[in-house]
Design a protein around this motif. Structure first.
Motif, PDB file in Angstrom:
ATOM      1  N   ARG A 116      10.337 -10.657   6.489  1.00 44.67           N
ATOM      2  CA  ARG A 116       9.937  -9.700   5.447  1.00 44.67           C
ATOM      3  C   ARG A 116       8.570 -10.066   4.870  1.00 44.67           C
ATOM      4  O   ARG A 116       7.714  -9.211   4.681  1.00 44.67           O
ATOM      5  CB  ARG A 116      10.969  -9.643   4.327  1.00 44.67           C
ATOM      6  CG  ARG A 116      12.233  -8.901   4.676  1.00 44.67           C
ATOM      7  CD  ARG A 116      13.083  -8.569   3.462  1.00 44.67           C
ATOM      8  NE  ARG A 116      13.322  -9.671   2.556  1.00 44.67           N
ATOM      9  CZ  ARG A 116      14.353 -10.511   2.638  1.00 44.67           C
ATOM     10  NH1 ARG A 116      15.250 -10.380   3.594  1.00 44.67           N
ATOM     11  NH2 ARG A 116      14.504 -11.473   1.749  1.00 44.67           N
ATOM     12  N   LEU A 117       8.368 -11.344   4.586  1.00 40.36           N
ATOM     13  CA  LEU A 117       7.094 -11.783   4.017  1.00 40.36           C
ATOM     14  C   LEU A 117       5.943 -11.597   5.006  1.00 40.36           C
ATOM     15  O   LEU A 117       4.839 -11.200   4.623  1.00 40.36           O
ATOM     16  CB  LEU A 117       7.181 -13.238   3.558  1.00 40.36           C
ATOM     17  CG  LEU A 117       8.068 -13.487   2.347  1.00 40.36           C
ATOM     18  CD1 LEU A 117       8.213 -14.981   2.081  1.00 40.36           C
ATOM     19  CD2 LEU A 117       7.528 -12.772   1.121  1.00 40.36           C
ATOM     20  N   ALA A 118       6.204 -11.873   6.285  1.00 37.39           N
ATOM     21  CA  ALA A 118       5.176 -11.677   7.312  1.00 37.39           C
ATOM     22  C   ALA A 118       4.869 -10.187   7.472  1.00 37.39           C
ATOM     23  O   ALA A 118       3.711  -9.802   7.639  1.00 37.39           O
ATOM     24  CB  ALA A 118       5.618 -12.280   8.641  1.00 37.39           C
ATOM     25  N   ALA A 119       5.900  -9.340   7.405  1.00 37.42           N
ATOM     26  CA  ALA A 119       5.690  -7.885   7.484  1.00 37.42           C
ATOM     27  C   ALA A 119       4.876  -7.413   6.281  1.00 37.42           C
ATOM     28  O   ALA A 119       3.983  -6.562   6.420  1.00 37.42           O
ATOM     29  CB  ALA A 119       7.024  -7.150   7.568  1.00 37.42           C
ATOM     30  N   LEU A 120       5.157  -7.947   5.114  1.00 35.09           N
ATOM     31  CA  LEU A 120       4.390  -7.617   3.907  1.00 35.09           C
ATOM     32  C   LEU A 120       2.927  -7.989   4.111  1.00 35.09           C
ATOM     33  O   LEU A 120       2.025  -7.180   3.867  1.00 35.09           O
ATOM     34  CB  LEU A 120       4.968  -8.356   2.695  1.00 35.09           C
ATOM     35  CG  LEU A 120       4.222  -8.205   1.378  1.00 35.09           C
ATOM     36  CD1 LEU A 120       4.349  -6.786   0.854  1.00 35.09           C
ATOM     37  CD2 LEU A 120       4.760  -9.187   0.356  1.00 35.09           C
ATOM     38  N   SER A 121       2.685  -9.196   4.583  1.00 35.26           N
ATOM     39  CA  SER A 121       1.317  -9.635   4.854  1.00 35.26           C
ATOM     40  C   SER A 121       0.676  -8.761   5.924  1.00 35.26           C
ATOM     41  O   SER A 121      -0.499  -8.387   5.823  1.00 35.26           O
ATOM     42  CB  SER A 121       1.322 -11.098   5.296  1.00 35.26           C
ATOM     43  OG  SER A 121       0.035 -11.518   5.646  1.00 35.26           O
ATOM     44  N   GLY A 122       1.458  -8.418   6.947  1.00 33.41           N
ATOM     45  CA  GLY A 122       0.945  -7.584   8.036  1.00 33.41           C
ATOM     46  C   GLY A 122       0.519  -6.202   7.583  1.00 33.41           C
ATOM     47  O   GLY A 122      -0.569  -5.739   7.937  1.00 33.41           O
ATOM     48  N   VAL A 123       1.359  -5.529   6.790  1.00 36.62           N
ATOM     49  CA  VAL A 123       0.967  -4.178   6.337  1.00 36.62           C
ATOM     50  C   VAL A 123      -0.224  -4.252   5.395  1.00 36.62           C
ATOM     51  O   VAL A 123      -1.080  -3.366   5.403  1.00 36.62           O
ATOM     52  CB  VAL A 123       2.132  -3.360   5.705  1.00 36.62           C
ATOM     53  CG1 VAL A 123       3.178  -3.023   6.720  1.00 36.62           C
ATOM     54  CG2 VAL A 123       2.699  -4.015   4.500  1.00 36.62           C
ATOM     55  N   GLN A 124      -0.299  -5.312   4.613  1.00 36.26           N
ATOM     56  CA  GLN A 124      -1.455  -5.459   3.735  1.00 36.26           C
ATOM     57  C   GLN A 124      -2.719  -5.736   4.547  1.00 36.26           C
ATOM     58  O   GLN A 124      -3.789  -5.236   4.215  1.00 36.26           O
ATOM     59  CB  GLN A 124      -1.208  -6.541   2.694  1.00 36.26           C
ATOM     60  CG  GLN A 124      -0.189  -6.100   1.660  1.00 36.26           C
ATOM     61  CD  GLN A 124       0.164  -7.183   0.661  1.00 36.26           C
ATOM     62  OE1 GLN A 124      -0.005  -8.375   0.913  1.00 36.26           O
ATOM     63  NE2 GLN A 124       0.675  -6.766  -0.482  1.00 36.26           N
ATOM     64  N   SER A 125      -2.599  -6.487   5.628  1.00 39.36           N
ATOM     65  CA  SER A 125      -3.750  -6.722   6.514  1.00 39.36           C
ATOM     66  C   SER A 125      -4.190  -5.441   7.191  1.00 39.36           C
ATOM     67  O   SER A 125      -5.379  -5.233   7.421  1.00 39.36           O
ATOM     68  CB  SER A 125      -3.399  -7.754   7.592  1.00 39.36           C
ATOM     69  OG  SER A 125      -3.193  -9.008   7.030  1.00 39.36           O
ATOM     70  N   ALA A 126      -3.238  -4.589   7.520  1.00 39.81           N
ATOM     71  CA  ALA A 126      -3.572  -3.309   8.154  1.00 39.81           C
ATOM     72  C   ALA A 126      -4.372  -2.435   7.191  1.00 39.81           C
ATOM     73  O   ALA A 126      -5.169  -1.604   7.609  1.00 39.81           O
ATOM     74  CB  ALA A 126      -2.312  -2.590   8.622  1.00 39.81           C
ATOM     75  N   GLY A 127      -4.149  -2.605   5.892  1.00 40.41           N
ATOM     76  CA  GLY A 127      -4.943  -1.915   4.883  1.00 40.41           C
ATOM     77  C   GLY A 127      -4.630  -0.444   4.729  1.00 40.41           C
ATOM     78  O   GLY A 127      -3.490  -0.004   4.836  1.00 40.41           O
ATOM     79  N   ALA A 128      -5.665   0.347   4.522  1.00 42.66           N
ATOM     80  CA  ALA A 128      -5.542   1.765   4.186  1.00 42.66           C
ATOM     81  C   ALA A 128      -4.676   2.560   5.161  1.00 42.66           C
ATOM     82  O   ALA A 128      -3.914   3.426   4.711  1.00 42.66           O
ATOM     83  CB  ALA A 128      -6.917   2.402   4.066  1.00 42.66           C
TER      84      ALA A 128
END
Length: 165
Positions: A116-128
């Motif tokens: 879950r935390l990695a997915a959170l970081s991943g979607v935030q890295s993907a950005g807009a």
């Protein structure tokens, strides 16, 4: 005989790490070129060398697109190894295609905290590009996914994300 789940885990983690490494190399090449170009003491050959490094790094990162289907499958499969899913989620955020973002948004509701935390970081890295899918998940997703979509939106600094309900 080999332990197939262990071999699969190592292969998937290595694949994810390759994506992350190539992404970081591309970012570094671009950053180095900007620094060298801005330095008045830089020689023309140093600038040319830094500029030549960018397409090479971009080509290496582009090759990692071949890893997307395996990483999406791993992140989306709760029966896969959690370390492989965790590393896969981090890598997918750097790739950032719509299919990657869809897998990451789904993984926000994973049973494993690290995933879950990695997915959170991943979607935030993907950005807009992740804002629309996150807003949809916030409105209509499963409870765990909705709960994680709000902080994910909060970490993406776009007007649409910040204004989300």
């Amino acid at each position: 005989a080999t332990d197939a789940p262990s071999v699969r885990r190592l292969a998937l983690v290595a694949l994810a790490n390759t994506v992350l490494s190539n992404y970081n190399a591309e970012q570094k090449a671009q950053s180095d070129e900007k620094k060298i170009a801005a330095d008045p003491k830089s020689k023309p050959e140093d600038i040319a060398k830094a500029q030549a490094a960018i397409p090479k790094a971009q080509a290496s990162f582009a090759l990692t697109r071949a890893a997307e289907p395996a990483l999406i499958s791993t992140v989306s499969n709760p029966n896969d190894d959690s370390e492989a899913r965790t590393q896969g989620a981090l890598a997918l955020g750097r790739l950032g295609s719509p299919a990657d973002i869809k897998a990451l948004v789904g993984a926000l509701g994973d049973y494993d905290t690290r995933v879950r935390l990695a997915a959170l970081s991943g979607v935030q890295s993907a950005g807009a590009p992740a804002v629309g899918p996150l807003l949809a998940a916030l409105a209509h997703g499963p409870e765990m996914t909705r709960a994680a979509a709000a902080p994910a939106l909060g970490g993406i600094w776009t007007p649409q994300a910040v204004a989300a309900p």
